[in-house]
Design an enzyme around this catalytic site. Structure first.
Site, PDB file in Angstrom:
ATOM      1  N   ASP A  38       1.001  -1.334   0.014  1.00 51.32           N
ATOM      2  CA  ASP A  38       0.330   0.277   0.476  1.00 51.32           C
ATOM      3  C   ASP A  38       0.585   1.130   0.225  1.00 51.32           C
ATOM      4  O   ASP A  38       2.241   0.985   0.436  1.00 51.32           O
ATOM      5  CB  ASP A  38      -1.246   0.119   1.324  1.00 51.32           C
ATOM      6  CG  ASP A  38      -1.724  -0.552   1.390  1.00 51.32           C
ATOM      7  OD1 ASP A  38      -2.673  -1.733  -0.259  1.00 51.32           O
ATOM      8  OD2 ASP A  38      -2.844  -1.211   2.535  1.00 51.32           O
ATOM      9  N   VAL A  39       0.564   2.251  -0.436  1.00 52.17           N
ATOM     10  CA  VAL A  39       0.991   3.549  -0.864  1.00 52.17           C
ATOM     11  C   VAL A  39       1.431   3.867   0.859  1.00 52.17           C
ATOM     12  O   VAL A  39       2.731   4.457   1.278  1.00 52.17           O
ATOM     13  CB  VAL A  39       0.555   4.630  -1.184  1.00 52.17           C
ATOM     14  CG1 VAL A  39       0.515   6.401  -0.924  1.00 52.17           C
ATOM     15  CG2 VAL A  39      -0.322   4.114  -2.440  1.00 52.17           C
TER      16      VAL A  39
END
Length: 279
Positions: A38-39
């Site tokens: 995930d970012v």
């Protein structure tokens, strides 16, 4: 340039952006990550270069390990700090409350992916639909939790965990489900991936090191501990042209060498075939 670079991905950087940075730094013709982060997550991101991008399916199913911090009493639409607060709760959660419930999360579970995820729905990512105000239609997926350990309580309702799990597990969804079992809500404060298969975060390079050219590439022949098999120059040409060779090997997978490392070969019923060419 062929091989794998272990990157310690920082927060607020997408996995695809990280891949492009490594690709440029290594001068590789192509590159791809072996399992997205995930970012808002950080930690180990193995990035394959050149023909090693063919190894995606092999590493896709490798087990993962994370250190993560959950905050109980707050929920966001993304289940991490990137989203908007959708619910709060003043219930106090104790260590004892958590330790009682953790054993119920071990083993195989059915997990519903978060709406804000990269799951594809009719060719579009779920988070793209969610950002458009649409409700993505998602299906639960079977995952497995091998270890779920409470590490420490940092402050009121803020706890650190270690999680060892199967590929495809959403740590943000695990936070959501643990909070629900505790009759409250929760949000992921951070996620750090520490292991991916046999790769470990301690061996990864920082983004700054990669940009400065201070990194190394794991060669394809050093990735697997399969038994080494050598073939003659004549048989090398044949097997590279897609022919199947007779052999007296036990059934299984082998590191195949000719004049150089050729790739991964499978032996089945007296026949040897090059399954993944890596030279």
């Amino acid at each position: 340039m062929t091989g794998i670079v272990l990157l310690n991905k920082p927060r607020r950087l997408s996995s695809n952006t990280a891949v492009n940075i490594v690709k440029r730094a290594a001068g590789a013709s192509k590159a791809g990550h072996l399992g997205t982060l995930d970012v808002e997550a950080e930690g180990l991101l193995p990035i394959a270069l050149g023909s090693c991008t063919k190894l995606f399916d092999i590493y896709l199913n490798k087990n993962k390990e994370y250190i993560t911090t959950f905050k109980f009493g707050e929920e966001r639409d993304t289940f991490d700090l990137e989203g908007q607060i959708t619910r709060t709760d003043d219930k106090k959660i104790s260590k004892e409350d958590i330790l009682k419930i953790l054993p119920t999360f071990l083993g195989k579970l059915s997990q519903m992916p978060p709406a804000y995820s990269a799951k594809k729905i009719n060719g579009k990512k779920a988070y793209e639909l969610a950002r458009e105000g649409k409700e993505p239609t998602l299906n639960p997926k079977e995952i497995e939790i091998y270890n779920f350990e409470l590490i420490e309580e940092k402050e009121k309702n803020l706890f650190v965990f270690k999680v060892a799990c199967s590929s495809g597990t959403y740590i943000r969804a695990l936070c959501r489900d643990l909070a629900a079992s505790l009759s409250t809500c929760g949000v992921c404060y951070d996620i750090i991936r520490t292991k991916c298969g046999d790769f470990k975060l301690k061996d990864a390079f920082s983004l700054e090191d990669v940009k400065a050219g201070k990194f190394s590439v794991i060669a394809p022949e050093d990735l697997f501990s399969f038994e080494k098999v050598e073939v003659s120059k004549e048989n090398e040409i044949r097997i590279l042209n897609g022919q199947i060779l007779p052999c007296k090997l036990k059934d299984g997978r082998y590191n195949l060498f000719g004049s150089t490392f050729l790739g991964l070969a499978d032996a089945r019923e007296g026949k040897l075939k090059l399954e993944i060419r890596l030279n």
